[in-house]
Every structure is written in C-alpha cells, then in structure tokens.
Design a protein around this motif. Structure first.
Motif, short mmCIF file in Angstrom:
data_model
loop_
_atom_site.label_atom_id
_atom_site.label_comp_id
_atom_site.label_asym_id
_atom_site.label_seq_id
_atom_site.Cartn_x
_atom_site.Cartn_y
_atom_site.Cartn_z
N MET A 1 0.97 -1.33 0.19
CA MET A 1 -0.15 0.04 -0.12
C MET A 1 1.13 1.22 0.76
O MET A 1 1.90 1.32 0.59
N VAL A 2 0.87 2.24 -0.53
CA VAL A 2 1.15 3.70 -0.48
C VAL A 2 0.36 4.81 -0.23
O VAL A 2 -0.51 4.75 -0.46
N ASP A 3 1.73 5.48 0.26
CA ASP A 3 0.88 6.09 1.36
C ASP A 3 1.72 7.46 0.88
O ASP A 3 2.82 7.75 1.30
N THR A 4 0.69 7.82 0.13
CA THR A 4 1.61 9.36 -0.11
C THR A 4 2.12 10.38 0.49
O THR A 4 2.81 11.97 0.15
N VAL A 5 1.70 10.14 1.76
CA VAL A 5 2.10 11.26 3.11
C VAL A 5 2.94 11.17 3.33
O VAL A 5 3.66 12.26 3.40
N SER A 6 2.99 10.14 3.81
CA SER A 6 4.34 9.52 4.27
C SER A 6 6.23 9.30 3.45
O SER A 6 6.77 9.52 3.76
N ALA A 65 6.24 -3.59 -6.89
CA ALA A 65 6.47 -2.53 -7.95
C ALA A 65 6.01 -2.65 -9.02
O ALA A 65 6.47 -1.07 -8.89
N ARG A 66 4.86 -2.15 -9.09
CA ARG A 66 4.17 -1.76 -9.94
C ARG A 66 3.64 -0.49 -9.35
O ARG A 66 3.36 0.61 -9.42
N SER A 67 3.75 -0.65 -8.10
CA SER A 67 2.74 1.00 -7.64
C SER A 67 4.07 1.50 -6.96
O SER A 67 4.12 3.07 -6.80
N ALA A 68 5.26 1.07 -6.50
CA ALA A 68 6.45 1.51 -6.69
C ALA A 68 6.94 2.44 -8.38
O ALA A 68 7.31 3.57 -8.30
N ILE A 69 6.51 1.84 -8.59
CA ILE A 69 7.04 2.82 -10.27
C ILE A 69 6.06 3.51 -10.43
O ILE A 69 6.48 4.85 -10.63
N GLY A 100 6.41 -12.59 -16.10
CA GLY A 100 5.08 -13.92 -16.52
C GLY A 100 4.50 -12.60 -16.80
O GLY A 100 3.56 -13.36 -17.05
N SER A 101 4.53 -11.36 -17.09
CA SER A 101 3.41 -10.48 -17.46
C SER A 101 3.18 -9.93 -18.22
O SER A 101 2.23 -9.34 -18.63
N GLY A 102 4.15 -9.98 -19.13
CA GLY A 102 4.11 -9.16 -20.34
C GLY A 102 5.13 -8.51 -20.64
O GLY A 102 4.97 -7.34 -21.56
N ASP A 103 5.35 -7.81 -19.82
CA ASP A 103 6.16 -6.60 -19.14
C ASP A 103 7.19 -6.59 -18.86
O ASP A 103 7.09 -7.21 -17.70
N SER A 104 8.44 -5.40 -19.13
CA SER A 104 9.77 -5.74 -18.81
C SER A 104 9.56 -4.19 -17.49
O SER A 104 8.53 -3.21 -17.89
N VAL A 105 10.02 -3.97 -16.54
CA VAL A 105 10.08 -2.66 -15.96
C VAL A 105 9.45 -1.63 -16.36
O VAL A 105 9.08 -1.10 -15.77
N MET A 106 10.46 -1.49 -17.25
CA MET A 106 10.37 -0.22 -18.23
C MET A 106 9.61 0.16 -19.08
O MET A 106 9.33 0.93 -19.56
N SER A 107 9.64 -1.00 -19.35
CA SER A 107 8.00 -0.58 -20.80
C SER A 107 7.02 -0.44 -19.98
O SER A 107 6.13 0.06 -20.45
N PHE A 108 6.79 -1.76 -18.72
CA PHE A 108 5.67 -0.60 -17.64
C PHE A 108 5.66 0.82 -17.34
O PHE A 108 4.72 1.44 -17.40
N ALA A 109 6.99 1.18 -16.52
CA ALA A 109 6.97 2.20 -16.76
C ALA A 109 6.72 3.26 -17.51
O ALA A 109 6.04 4.46 -17.16
N ARG A 110 7.11 3.57 -18.99
CA ARG A 110 7.00 3.64 -19.56
C ARG A 110 5.83 4.13 -20.92
O ARG A 110 5.45 5.45 -20.75
#
Length: 171
Positions: A1-6, A65-69, A100-110
């Motif tokens: 879970m991402v907490d944008t405040v902290s 990982a997707r949340s962090a990206i 297994g997701s069909g994306d690489s880390v940076m292709s997801f980011a792009r």
C-alpha cells in the motif's frame, strides 16, 4: 500500500514499511536470507516453467513493484535498480516478477508515463507544448515521445488532441 503523505510503502505481506520517493534509499539490495522478502511462502509463489523447481515471485510483489513505479514516474532516475532498492529485493527478483506479466520493468514505466502524458495533453485547459509534456514525463525528446504516443494511441499527439477537442465541440 502506498502512503503518499509519508512517502512510504507497506509491503504486501503486511511487513515493515520501505522507503519511497522522498526517503533515502539505503540498505542491501536483497534482504538477509537471500529470499525476496515479499511473499515467499508456498501459497505466495508459483512455479516457473523455465526450469525444475524454479520459483518466481508472487502477484503481491508485482503489485508492489507497479505501485513503486507509479509513485516514481516523474523521477529522471527511475530504473529497475531504483525500484529493486525501494522494494528491498534483488534486481534479478524484480525482473523475474515481471517476466510473466508480458511487460518489462521499464516498458511498464513507459506505458504509465505515456498515459500520464496523454492525460496532461487532454486535461489541460491551456495548450501545452508537446515537448514540455515529453520532458515532464522523462522522454528523451519530443520525437521519441511522439513515436511511442502514436504506437500507443494510434495517432500523433497533435492529431489526437485535435480529434479530442473536436469531440468536445460537437453538440
């Protein structure tokens, strides 16, 4: 879970929190014990078909990982190494969780950056230059951005904006 405040993220297994964009990234790339530290129980992994007994990280790690990206899209230093440090996993584990997701880390980011740029171009009440939007979302130059935008949305940013504004003006 991402907490944008902290500026912190909670691990998917309910464990301790890890640093996020504003916090310094410190510590080893992989936690002690050699595991990924996120979802290493039998119910939290799946077998990789690439070899006997090989394990790949679970869906909770991919979600983290997707949340962090997503939380770091505007950073010029966004890289797989940065995301691996944020999550406290090895670079190899991070890449394996995306395999297994069909994306690489940076292709997801792009892909996510393209959608944010798309929203910026269409959601702005005043005209923004395409090069400004490209730079804001860390594309190396306008032509690089236009090429990826056209592949994702089927037209250049200029034509896409004109078509969208034409729809808004229609009765």
């Amino acid at each position: 879970m991402v907490d944008t405040v902290s500026g912190r993220v909670e691990r998917p297994d309910g464990g301790t929190e890890l640093p996020f964009p504003g916090a310094p990234l410190a510590g080893p790339a992989e936690p002690a014990g050699g595991g990924c530290g996120l979802g290493t129980g039998p119910e939290e992994t799946r077998r990789d078909v690439s070899g006997p007994g090989a394990q790949v990280p679970s869906l909770p790690l991919l979600r983290a990982a997707r949340s962090a990206i997503e939380a770091n899209l505007d950073r010029p230093d966004l890289s797989p190494a940065l995301i691996a440090r944020v999550l406290g996993v090895s670079l190899r584990t991070l890449h394996r969780c995306f395999s297994g997701s069909g994306d690489s880390v940076m292709s997801f980011a792009r892909h996510r950056r393209l959608h944010r740029a798309h929203d910026d171009l269409l959601g702005s009440s005043h005209a923004r230059r395409i090069s400004e939007v490209a730079a804001r979302w860390q594309f190396s130059d306008a032509s690089h951005f236009i090429r990826h935008f056209k592949a994702a949305f089927g037209s250049t940013p200029t034509l896409h904006i004109e078509a969208h504004r034409g729809k808004d003006a229609a009765p």
